[in-house]
Design a protein around this motif. Structure first.
Motif, PDB file in Angstrom:
ATOM      1  N   PRO A 149       6.992  -6.814  11.415  1.00  0.00           N
ATOM      2  CA  PRO A 149       6.884  -8.258  11.664  1.00  0.00           C
ATOM      3  C   PRO A 149       6.183  -8.968  10.510  1.00  0.00           C
ATOM      4  CG  PRO A 149       6.338  -7.030  13.646  1.00  0.00           C
ATOM      5  CD  PRO A 149       6.483  -6.013  12.556  1.00  0.00           C
ATOM      6  N   GLU A 150       6.653 -10.173  10.199  1.00  0.00           N
ATOM      7  CA  GLU A 150       6.212 -10.881   9.007  1.00  0.00           C
ATOM      8  C   GLU A 150       4.699 -11.105   8.966  1.00  0.00           C
ATOM      9  OE1 GLU A 150       7.909 -12.090   6.264  1.00  0.00           O
ATOM     10  OE2 GLU A 150       9.550 -10.846   6.970  1.00  0.00           O
ATOM     11  N   ARG A 151       4.075 -11.315  10.120  1.00  0.00           N
ATOM     12  CA  ARG A 151       2.649 -11.630  10.087  1.00  0.00           C
ATOM     13  C   ARG A 151       1.822 -10.445   9.594  1.00  0.00           C
ATOM     14  NH1 ARG A 151       4.467 -10.873  15.093  1.00  0.00           N
ATOM     15  NH2 ARG A 151       3.342  -9.577  16.611  1.00  0.00           N
ATOM     16  N   PHE A 152       2.364  -9.235   9.672  1.00  0.00           N
ATOM     17  CA  PHE A 152       1.647  -8.074   9.159  1.00  0.00           C
ATOM     18  C   PHE A 152       2.020  -7.781   7.705  1.00  0.00           C
ATOM     19  CE2 PHE A 152       2.087  -7.126  13.799  1.00  0.00           C
ATOM     20  CZ  PHE A 152       0.791  -7.504  14.111  1.00  0.00           C
ATOM     21  N   ALA A 153       3.137  -8.341   7.252  1.00  0.00           N
ATOM     22  CA  ALA A 153       3.520  -8.148   5.857  1.00  0.00           C
ATOM     23  C   ALA A 153       2.559  -8.867   4.913  1.00  0.00           C
ATOM     24  CB  ALA A 153       4.952  -8.642   5.624  1.00  0.00           C
ATOM     25  N   LEU A 154       1.726  -9.770   5.453  1.00  0.00           N
ATOM     26  CA  LEU A 154       0.684 -10.410   4.647  1.00  0.00           C
ATOM     27  C   LEU A 154      -0.448  -9.436   4.334  1.00  0.00           C
ATOM     28  CD1 LEU A 154       0.332 -13.773   6.603  1.00  0.00           C
ATOM     29  CD2 LEU A 154       1.551 -13.405   4.469  1.00  0.00           C
ATOM     30  N   CYS A 155      -0.470  -8.304   5.025  1.00  0.00           N
ATOM     31  CA  CYS A 155      -1.569  -7.351   4.903  1.00  0.00           C
ATOM     32  C   CYS A 155      -1.204  -6.232   3.932  1.00  0.00           C
ATOM     33  CB  CYS A 155      -1.892  -6.751   6.267  1.00  0.00           C
ATOM     34  SG  CYS A 155      -2.332  -7.955   7.523  1.00  0.00           S
ATOM     35  N   GLN A 156      -2.235  -5.592   3.413  1.00  0.00           N
ATOM     36  CA  GLN A 156      -2.047  -4.415   2.581  1.00  0.00           C
ATOM     37  C   GLN A 156      -2.222  -3.164   3.443  1.00  0.00           C
ATOM     38  OE1 GLN A 156      -1.219  -4.109  -0.582  1.00  0.00           O
ATOM     39  NE2 GLN A 156      -1.237  -6.263  -1.177  1.00  0.00           N
ATOM     40  N   PRO A 157      -1.488  -2.098   3.156  1.00  0.00           N
ATOM     41  CA  PRO A 157      -1.667  -0.857   3.906  1.00  0.00           C
ATOM     42  C   PRO A 157      -3.025  -0.227   3.604  1.00  0.00           C
ATOM     43  CG  PRO A 157      -0.149  -0.517   2.085  1.00  0.00           C
ATOM     44  CD  PRO A 157      -0.416  -1.986   2.142  1.00  0.00           C
ATOM     45  N   HIS A 158      -3.650   0.282   4.648  1.00  0.00           N
ATOM     46  CA  HIS A 158      -4.978   0.885   4.532  1.00  0.00           C
ATOM     47  C   HIS A 158      -4.935   2.251   5.200  1.00  0.00           C
ATOM     48  CE1 HIS A 158      -9.265   1.463   4.638  1.00  0.00           C
ATOM     49  NE2 HIS A 158      -9.301   1.421   5.968  1.00  0.00           N
ATOM     50  N   LEU A 159      -5.201   3.301   4.448  1.00  0.00           N
ATOM     51  CA  LEU A 159      -5.080   4.662   4.978  1.00  0.00           C
ATOM     52  C   LEU A 159      -6.203   4.928   5.975  1.00  0.00           C
ATOM     53  CD1 LEU A 159      -3.480   7.320   4.810  1.00  0.00           C
ATOM     54  CD2 LEU A 159      -5.068   8.066   3.015  1.00  0.00           C
ATOM     55  N   LEU A 160      -5.807   5.233   7.222  1.00  0.00           N
ATOM     56  CA  LEU A 160      -6.775   5.505   8.285  1.00  0.00           C
ATOM     57  C   LEU A 160      -6.999   6.998   8.494  1.00  0.00           C
ATOM     58  CD1 LEU A 160      -5.476   2.993  11.013  1.00  0.00           C
ATOM     59  CD2 LEU A 160      -7.348   2.632   9.391  1.00  0.00           C
ATOM     60  N   PHE A 161      -5.928   7.772   8.402  1.00  0.00           N
ATOM     61  CA  PHE A 161      -6.006   9.192   8.713  1.00  0.00           C
ATOM     62  C   PHE A 161      -4.966   9.950   7.899  1.00  0.00           C
ATOM     63  CE2 PHE A 161      -4.447  12.905  11.019  1.00  0.00           C
ATOM     64  CZ  PHE A 161      -5.626  13.572  11.335  1.00  0.00           C
ATOM     65  N   THR A 162      -5.372  11.117   7.395  1.00  0.00           N
ATOM     66  CA  THR A 162      -4.437  12.013   6.736  1.00  0.00           C
ATOM     67  C   THR A 162      -4.868  13.442   7.006  1.00  0.00           C
ATOM     68  OG1 THR A 162      -3.621  12.817   4.594  1.00  0.00           O
ATOM     69  CG2 THR A 162      -5.745  11.671   4.582  1.00  0.00           C
ATOM     70  N   THR A 163      -3.919  14.294   7.304  1.00  0.00           N
ATOM     71  CA  THR A 163      -4.264  15.690   7.581  1.00  0.00           C
ATOM     72  C   THR A 163      -4.841  16.369   6.342  1.00  0.00           C
ATOM     73  OG1 THR A 163      -1.920  16.234   7.168  1.00  0.00           O
ATOM     74  CG2 THR A 163      -2.636  16.018   9.471  1.00  0.00           C
ATOM     75  N   THR A 164      -4.558  15.850   5.169  1.00  0.00           N
ATOM     76  CA  THR A 164      -5.129  16.429   3.950  1.00  0.00           C
ATOM     77  C   THR A 164      -6.644  16.306   3.942  1.00  0.00           C
ATOM     78  OG1 THR A 164      -3.145  15.943   2.662  1.00  0.00           O
ATOM     79  CG2 THR A 164      -5.178  16.276   1.436  1.00  0.00           C
ATOM     80  N   ASN A 165      -7.162  15.135   4.335  1.00  0.00           N
ATOM     81  CA  ASN A 165      -8.604  14.889   4.281  1.00  0.00           C
ATOM     82  C   ASN A 165      -9.312  15.126   5.607  1.00  0.00           C
ATOM     83  OD1 ASN A 165      -8.256  14.085   1.606  1.00  0.00           O
ATOM     84  ND2 ASN A 165      -8.024  11.922   2.163  1.00  0.00           N
ATOM     85  N   HIS A 166      -8.615  14.877   6.719  1.00  0.00           N
ATOM     86  CA  HIS A 166      -9.280  14.894   8.022  1.00  0.00           C
ATOM     87  C   HIS A 166      -8.916  16.107   8.874  1.00  0.00           C
ATOM     88  CE1 HIS A 166      -8.999  10.498   6.912  1.00  0.00           C
ATOM     89  NE2 HIS A 166     -10.301  10.698   7.006  1.00  0.00           N
ATOM     90  N   GLY A 167      -8.010  16.933   8.383  1.00  0.00           N
ATOM     91  CA  GLY A 167      -7.670  18.143   9.110  1.00  0.00           C
ATOM     92  C   GLY A 167      -6.636  17.925  10.190  1.00  0.00           C
TER      93      GLY A 167
END
Length: 567
Positions: free
Chosen positions: A358-376
């Protein structure tokens, strides 16, 4: 040639067939519903004087603010037309954002009148802060005005309309920008093949869609635009969205005939120029009636949906600091390659995913919350990092190299409402997708098959329903009372009479697994160790398996949406 009473500003040599009036000479109609039917049929389209008289009648009927400048105000301010300043070179107000005055078959000297009228409007309606469509609408209405003063009054009434829910022209950057976002949402939903083309060819999809109003109010030839104006004065803002979507569909068909299956990506400005050139030359391939026929053939394209989208997008912009008094700024932010790094997708692939949301979220930048590489590989850590964030984007790369995922509209914390029992939550904005071996998105089945549901009328909508003799477009929806986290009111399952609960099983989570999509299978199922998964067809998204039906997770990432304008 039409009656000179309503044609003194027109260059009749440019008018072609429209220079000769024919057909009906009067309209015996006062009911707006009947007007709507006649407007769509083009009842007065071949008689210039009748069209002018109908326009005056419709504009006079617009409810306006108590103090709305009229023709006498213009005459008092401008004095004798013969002694006024010649103002064709008078700069237009800043609020038109540099948009020029389309000639629309007017005499060259008539452009002076358009400049003069707009200058007077700026002085008399100082609350206008952003109105890029004003030059085109003023030029159009001058065609059907006896003099400048009448045109000024007509424009003033359109701008001063105060009927609740009635939308005619954007007058603030907030409303304009939310309109662009809403168009992007609608194009993504109702014009999928054309949207894919824009994603494939333009580096910045949002920048391309920011021109949508200009396609209609500025680029279309006069013969097409005047037919749209017939309907616009009866039905309002919605017709602009419909026509722009139709133009995008025709553009895609045009490009399919002149290029190969894999169009090259190019600078967004080139794509914007290409679409505008197509729209300007559309008269050679598409008649005005064919354009309107395509515009009104779009299913489930309702005033309610547009209103809810517009309200939601406006609220999103306000939360990002955009105000009604603000002048234009670049809020349509592309994905920043300098700040983005994923082990699963490239910047180009993430941009493609961003074009689906949705367009209202396209104003935002992606922010990494979780990754199995770092958080297991722990489902508990998955929940602890993702709770408190909505929406989120789930990305999975299998050990076979396939890439798939899901856009999830709702906070994972919602799973706790079901206690220890598996319960689904989320909204119809959720979707699943695959990127490799080939890119494809699968939306809520109700979007693609609306026959599976019918809208539910809430008490509020019943109270707002039009009475006899009123046009449904002239009745607005009040902004519903909702918690700030309710991000997709127009696609909540409660708004639909669903023939099966299986069609609204969006997302679920327990201590043992996370599930996306339900009903006769799951689009995605991941176990508690985030190690093994399975995929298959599900009723909610009507998707095929997104990769091998049973797979091992090689890497899993969850991305949130960070407000780039405030960060």
């Amino acid at each position: 040639m039409a009656d000179e009473e309503y044609g003194s500003f027109v260059d009749w040599n440019q008018m072609g067939d429209l220079a000769t009036s024919s057909g009906p000479t009067k309209v015996d109609c006062k009911d707006l519903k009947e007007f709507k039917q006649l407007a769509r049929q083009g009842y007065w389209a071949k008689n210039h004087k009748l069209r002018a008289q109908v326009y005056q009648q419709l504009i006079k009927a617009i409810p306006c603010r108590t103090v709305t400048p009229d023709a006498e105000v213009y005459r008092d301010l401008m004095g004798n037309a013969a002694t006024k300043r010649q103002s064709s070179h008078l700069p237009l107000p800043d609020f038109v954002d540099g948009n020029p005055v389309p000639q629309y078959c007017l005499k060259a000297e008539s452009l002076t009148s358009v400049h003069q009228i707009i200058s007077c409007v700026a002085g008399q309606l100082p609350d206008i802060s952003y109105c890029p469509s004003l030059p085109a609408v003023t030029s159009l209405l001058l065609h059907f005005s006896k003099d400048e003063a009448q045109c000024f009054e007509n424009i003033s009434r359109i701008l001063a309309c105060n009927e609740p829910g009635k939308r005619l022209l954007d007058q603030t950057f907030l409303s304009y920008e939310s309109g662009c976002m809403t168009f992007g949402d609608l194009a993504n939903k109702y014009c999928t093949s054309a949207h894919k083309l824009i994603v494939a060819t333009a580096q910045d999809v949002l920048e391309v869609y920011s021109d949508w109003q200009r396609w209609v109010l500025g680029d279309l030839p006069f013969s097409h635009m005047v037919r749209i104006l017939d309907v616009f004065l009866v039905e309002g803002y919605k017709i602009l969205f419909r026509v722009a979507i139709a133009l995008l569909k025709f553009y895609r068909k045009h490009k399919a005939g002149v290029q190969g299956s894999q169009p090259p990506q190019q600078d967004s400005d080139k794509v914007r120029a290409d679409i505008r050139a197509f729209v300007k030359g559309i008269a050679s391939v598409i008649t005005p009636d064919k354009l309107l026929e395509k515009a009104f053939s779009i299913r489930l394209f309702s005033r309610k949906e547009i209103t809810l989208l517009q309200l939601t997008n406006e609220r999103s912009l306000q939360q990002k600091g955009i105000t009604v008094s603000q002048k234009r700024q670049n809020v349509q932010l592309a994905l920043n390659p300098d700040n983005f790094s994923s082990e699963i997708v490239t910047v180009k692939e993430m941009r493609d995913i961003w074009s689906w949301i949705p367009e209202r979220f396209a104003l935002c930048q992606p922010h990494l919350l979780f990754t199995t590489t770092n958080h297991g590989c722990s489902l508990n850590r998955f929940y602890s990092h993702c709770e408190g964030h909505e929406p989120t984007l789930l990305l999975i790369r299998t050990t076979d190299g396939d890439v798939c995922g899901a856009f999830l509209s709702t906070d994972w914390e919602e799973r706790k409402r079901g206690g220890n029992k598996l319960s689904f939550f989320g909204t119809g904005e959720c979707f699943v997708f695959r990127l490799k071996p080939e890119m494809e998105r699968y939306e809520w089945v109700v979007i693609r098959h609306p026959e599976l549901a019918s809208s539910v009328k809430t008490q509020e909508e019943v109270e707002l329903a039009p009475t006899d003799g009123q046009n449904a477009e002239n009745n607005g929806l009040k902004q519903p009372e909702k918690p700030a986290g309710d991000i997709s009111p127009f696609l909540s399952a409660r708004h639909f009479n669903l023939n099966s609960k299986n069609t609204s099983m969006f997302m679920a989570g327990t201590v043992d697994s996370i599930i996306v999509g339900g009903g006769e299978g799951n689009a995605l199922y991941i176990d508690s160790e985030l190690n093994h998964g399975r995929t298959g067809r599900c009723t909610t998204f009507d998707n095929p398996p997104l990769c091998a039906e049973t797979f091992q997770v090689g890497l899993l990432e969850v991305w949130g949406f960070q407000d780039a304008m405030n960060s």
